[in-house]
Design a protein around this motif. Sequence first.
Motif, PDB file in Angstrom:
ATOM      1  N   GLY A 121       1.092  -1.297  -0.422  1.00  0.00           N
ATOM      2  CA  GLY A 121      -0.153   0.328   0.005  1.00  0.00           C
ATOM      3  C   GLY A 121       0.852   0.608  -0.077  1.00  0.00           C
ATOM      4  O   GLY A 121       0.276   2.166  -0.671  1.00  0.00           O
ATOM      5  N   HIS A 122       2.322   1.096   0.683  1.00  0.00           N
ATOM      6  CA  HIS A 122       3.014   2.494   0.807  1.00  0.00           C
ATOM      7  C   HIS A 122       3.748   2.837  -0.792  1.00  0.00           C
ATOM      8  O   HIS A 122       3.793   3.965  -1.323  1.00  0.00           O
ATOM      9  CB  HIS A 122       4.079   1.746   2.302  1.00  0.00           C
ATOM     10  CG  HIS A 122       2.959   1.991   2.910  1.00  0.00           C
ATOM     11  ND1 HIS A 122       2.721   3.046   3.586  1.00  0.00           N
ATOM     12  CD2 HIS A 122       3.621   1.125   4.441  1.00  0.00           C
ATOM     13  CE1 HIS A 122       2.404   2.787   4.617  1.00  0.00           C
ATOM     14  NE2 HIS A 122       3.199   1.867   5.234  1.00  0.00           N
ATOM     15  N   ILE A 123       3.395   1.556  -1.765  1.00  0.00           N
ATOM     16  CA  ILE A 123       4.152   1.355  -2.756  1.00  0.00           C
ATOM     17  C   ILE A 123       3.544   2.708  -3.636  1.00  0.00           C
ATOM     18  O   ILE A 123       3.427   3.630  -4.616  1.00  0.00           O
ATOM     19  CB  ILE A 123       4.947   0.075  -2.773  1.00  0.00           C
ATOM     20  CG1 ILE A 123       6.057   0.180  -2.383  1.00  0.00           C
ATOM     21  CG2 ILE A 123       5.514   0.390  -4.545  1.00  0.00           C
ATOM     22  CD1 ILE A 123       6.525  -1.194  -2.988  1.00  0.00           C
ATOM     23  N   LEU A 124       2.179   1.678  -3.329  1.00  0.00           N
ATOM     24  CA  LEU A 124       1.363   2.298  -4.547  1.00  0.00           C
ATOM     25  C   LEU A 124       1.197   3.440  -4.150  1.00  0.00           C
ATOM     26  O   LEU A 124       0.704   4.603  -5.230  1.00  0.00           O
ATOM     27  CB  LEU A 124       0.259   1.648  -4.509  1.00  0.00           C
ATOM     28  CG  LEU A 124       0.000   0.002  -5.121  1.00  0.00           C
ATOM     29  CD1 LEU A 124      -1.200  -1.043  -4.701  1.00  0.00           C
ATOM     30  CD2 LEU A 124       0.389  -0.762  -6.135  1.00  0.00           C
ATOM     31  N   GLU A 125       0.212   4.134  -2.921  1.00  0.00           N
ATOM     32  CA  GLU A 125       0.297   5.430  -2.345  1.00  0.00           C
ATOM     33  C   GLU A 125       0.939   6.317  -3.052  1.00  0.00           C
ATOM     34  O   GLU A 125       1.040   7.101  -3.827  1.00  0.00           O
ATOM     35  CB  GLU A 125      -0.282   5.383  -1.108  1.00  0.00           C
ATOM     36  CG  GLU A 125      -1.150   6.573  -1.020  1.00  0.00           C
ATOM     37  CD  GLU A 125      -1.162   6.957   1.071  1.00  0.00           C
ATOM     38  OE1 GLU A 125      -1.498   7.857   1.291  1.00  0.00           O
ATOM     39  OE2 GLU A 125      -1.415   5.259   1.397  1.00  0.00           O
ATOM     40  N   SER A 126       2.547   5.980  -3.137  1.00  0.00           N
ATOM     41  CA  SER A 126       3.602   6.789  -3.314  1.00  0.00           C
ATOM     42  C   SER A 126       3.643   7.249  -4.304  1.00  0.00           C
ATOM     43  O   SER A 126       3.816   8.555  -4.979  1.00  0.00           O
ATOM     44  CB  SER A 126       4.595   6.964  -2.298  1.00  0.00           C
ATOM     45  OG  SER A 126       5.154   5.404  -2.329  1.00  0.00           O
ATOM     46  N   SER A 127       3.057   5.464  -5.009  1.00  0.00           N
ATOM     47  CA  SER A 127       3.590   6.444  -6.804  1.00  0.00           C
ATOM     48  C   SER A 127       2.253   6.618  -7.131  1.00  0.00           C
ATOM     49  O   SER A 127       2.458   6.589  -8.812  1.00  0.00           O
ATOM     50  CB  SER A 127       3.913   4.252  -7.481  1.00  0.00           C
ATOM     51  OG  SER A 127       4.996   3.586  -6.472  1.00  0.00           O
ATOM     52  N   GLY A 128       1.358   6.873  -6.514  1.00  0.00           N
ATOM     53  CA  GLY A 128       0.151   7.005  -7.690  1.00  0.00           C
ATOM     54  C   GLY A 128      -0.566   6.277  -8.191  1.00  0.00           C
ATOM     55  O   GLY A 128      -0.642   6.590 -10.068  1.00  0.00           O
ATOM     56  N   VAL A 129      -0.334   5.179  -7.903  1.00  0.00           N
ATOM     57  CA  VAL A 129      -1.056   3.415  -8.776  1.00  0.00           C
ATOM     58  C   VAL A 129      -1.751   3.186  -7.439  1.00  0.00           C
ATOM     59  O   VAL A 129      -2.214   3.335  -6.582  1.00  0.00           O
ATOM     60  CB  VAL A 129       0.194   3.125  -9.287  1.00  0.00           C
ATOM     61  CG1 VAL A 129       0.593   3.818 -10.698  1.00  0.00           C
ATOM     62  CG2 VAL A 129       0.635   2.465  -8.754  1.00  0.00           C
ATOM     63  N   GLY A 130      -2.472   1.802  -8.288  1.00  0.00           N
ATOM     64  CA  GLY A 130      -3.886   1.359  -7.649  1.00  0.00           C
ATOM     65  C   GLY A 130      -2.825  -0.482  -8.188  1.00  0.00           C
ATOM     66  O   GLY A 130      -1.791  -0.483  -8.526  1.00  0.00           O
ATOM     67  N   GLY A 131      -3.493  -1.988  -7.548  1.00  0.00           N
ATOM     68  CA  GLY A 131      -2.952  -2.755  -7.878  1.00  0.00           C
ATOM     69  C   GLY A 131      -3.669  -4.158  -7.657  1.00  0.00           C
ATOM     70  O   GLY A 131      -4.455  -3.697  -6.619  1.00  0.00           O
ATOM     71  N   THR A 132      -3.621  -4.739  -8.210  1.00  0.00           N
ATOM     72  CA  THR A 132      -4.064  -6.055  -7.917  1.00  0.00           C
ATOM     73  C   THR A 132      -3.610  -7.318  -7.774  1.00  0.00           C
ATOM     74  O   THR A 132      -2.650  -7.831  -7.959  1.00  0.00           O
ATOM     75  CB  THR A 132      -5.140  -6.725  -9.189  1.00  0.00           C
ATOM     76  OG1 THR A 132      -6.279  -5.729  -9.229  1.00  0.00           O
ATOM     77  CG2 THR A 132      -5.635  -7.887  -8.486  1.00  0.00           C
ATOM     78  N   LEU A 133      -3.862  -7.899  -6.736  1.00  0.00           N
ATOM     79  CA  LEU A 133      -2.993  -9.170  -6.483  1.00  0.00           C
ATOM     80  C   LEU A 133      -3.379 -10.474  -6.852  1.00  0.00           C
ATOM     81  O   LEU A 133      -4.847 -10.669  -7.071  1.00  0.00           O
ATOM     82  CB  LEU A 133      -2.420  -9.287  -4.995  1.00  0.00           C
ATOM     83  CG  LEU A 133      -1.178  -7.987  -3.847  1.00  0.00           C
ATOM     84  CD1 LEU A 133      -1.628  -8.456  -2.797  1.00  0.00           C
ATOM     85  CD2 LEU A 133      -0.250  -8.386  -5.241  1.00  0.00           C
ATOM     86  N   ASP A 134      -2.839 -11.629  -6.888  1.00  0.00           N
ATOM     87  CA  ASP A 134      -3.955 -12.663  -8.452  1.00  0.00           C
ATOM     88  C   ASP A 134      -3.582 -13.631  -6.442  1.00  0.00           C
ATOM     89  O   ASP A 134      -2.115 -14.205  -6.162  1.00  0.00           O
ATOM     90  CB  ASP A 134      -3.162 -12.762  -9.864  1.00  0.00           C
ATOM     91  CG  ASP A 134      -3.463 -14.107  -9.575  1.00  0.00           C
ATOM     92  OD1 ASP A 134      -4.402 -14.759  -8.859  1.00  0.00           O
ATOM     93  OD2 ASP A 134      -3.157 -15.261 -10.531  1.00  0.00           O
TER      94      ASP A 134
END
Lengths: 318, 318
Positions: free
Chosen positions: A217-230
């Motif tokens: 979550g820290h990576i996604l938030e500071s990068s300004g993106v989202g993500g989906t885990l499989d």
Amino acid sequence: MPSEFALIARHFVRPTDHSELGIGDDAALIRARPGMELAISTDMLVSGTHFLPGTDAHLLGWKTAAVNLSDIAAMGGEPRWITLALALPEADEAWVAALADGFFECCQHFGVDWIGGDTTRGPLNLCATVFGEIPQGLAIRRSGAVAGDDLWISGTPGLAVLGLEALFGHLELAPEWQRTCLAALERPQPRIALGRALRGHAHAMLDVSDGLAGDLGHILESSGVGGTLDQAALPLAGPLAACGDAALALEKVLYGGDDYELIFAAPPAERAFLMQLAAELALPLHRIGVCETSPGLRLAMSDASLRPLRPKGFDHFA
Amino acid sequence: MPSEFALIARHFVRPTDHSELGIGDDAALIRARPGMELAISTDMLVSGTHFLPGTDAHLLGWKTAAVNLSDIAAMGGEPRWITLALALPEADEAWVAALADGFFECCQHFGVDWIGGDTTRGPLNLCATVFGEIPQGLAIRRSGAVAGDDLWISGTPGLAVLGLEALFGHLELAPEWQRTCLAALERPQPRIALGRALRGHAHAMLDVSDGLAGDLGHILESSGVGGTLDQAALPLAGPLAACGDAALALEKVLYGGDDYELIFAAPPAERAFLMQLAAELALPLHRIGVCETSPGLRLAMSDASLRPLRPKGFDHFA
């Protein structure tokens, strides 16, 4: 009872390999190699918060060094120097000696000079600060992930927290997994070789100290993106075999923490390199998801449904 | 209650002036300037050991930074970066905000970037680690004093401990000295400009944290020399005026501690330079004794008798 100065002299002053001046003066002296910048991180471990009061001193020493080194690994750095400040309720020399030995063993194993310290009286508290070298401009920050990147994690997150819960008596582990889970908890291995090898390949990286979902979550938030885990790609087999409960295994892999594995984002063009690297390092690398423009973190279940994941890690004041 | 991450974001993330990356990732990133080596020191302050439980948070923040900066000053270095790790019994946001403001005020005043931190739950404990630059090879170590050197001390040691004892109610200070003694205790001034100016002039140096006699003892012992202090040359006037007792003033000047003045050895050829420097810095420099080949530390009394001094500083486990 030994004095503060005797304790330091006997147990804290260790040979250094690449420092101008180690423990024993107002300050230590070091020189970074040409073209290098320094990565610096500090971590405080408190009795009752980060470790159980009766924890073996040698293991505690190892872990105090290891969790700090992990922060340098997570920047793609090479840890080179470390300091340790210590508050002790009493001057129990055997305990201090074992702690210092464990701390030094981890430092030596990873080529780190122990260059400074402080000892004082107080409730048990260990504070290490570590310094690593990275070629200028090559540090891997948390903020560089882009939509389309793969999400990867090293090793087997979830085992450490299972080991902790077994220690507390909250669950019973399969006998053949007890040792592995305790080792994950008590002798974490900072992924230094992996971190260094990812320079120029990974876009963003963190070490998993607060739980996979939280740190991702820290990576996604500071990068300004989202993500989906499989879900099917998560490394669930080990934790499942250890605890025998699929839902619990998933919970611990996502939210367990204290893993010190590396989670990182890298473009699909790096897949072949990363599989090769995993083989070279004899360290599994799992491609567990993708970065997307849509913010937030989701888990794609095996039935193709999407479950929103709270990107929540461990919070000391929650 | 604010989360750990919110506390860090609100109070710990401050603008940096000369760092590649400040607080907010696994590690901070810094680059030493060409030709510089880094001096590194860590100090842990514990509630009840180093400060009274009710100490004003802003003053405590200042002091936590100042005592660390003092260690860099004592090597002849220029402090440039600092980290702060913090264990807190609870997330009292107003207290944390005041502490962070005091810490940052001291950092800013001395041109130091606050680049890293850690917050966790636990008995109150503050651990700062400071990094200073020194031109390679010019650090002033404790071990370089030679027989024949003069012994010098800056400022007015003894006031801080008088302030502490007044706080405890152990003694009453002259009203006009109360503020000065409390300021010495609560807002120590690291002697950074003095330390830098002494590069190439002082043979050995320490800051006085454990008491003049104790810290001087460290210099003499590690330099393989002895020394004699001249009672008539000690800066006794201030402490005497503050407490009104000559024997007590002498005791506090020699053994008080928490002073953060610089004690150093320099050859007699430097006397003119040092008197000039004192004037430039508006900081008294007292020539209080000499280094000798005969080991040990002695005090030459005004009646010409010699009194052996135990070179004993504060020992947290004594």
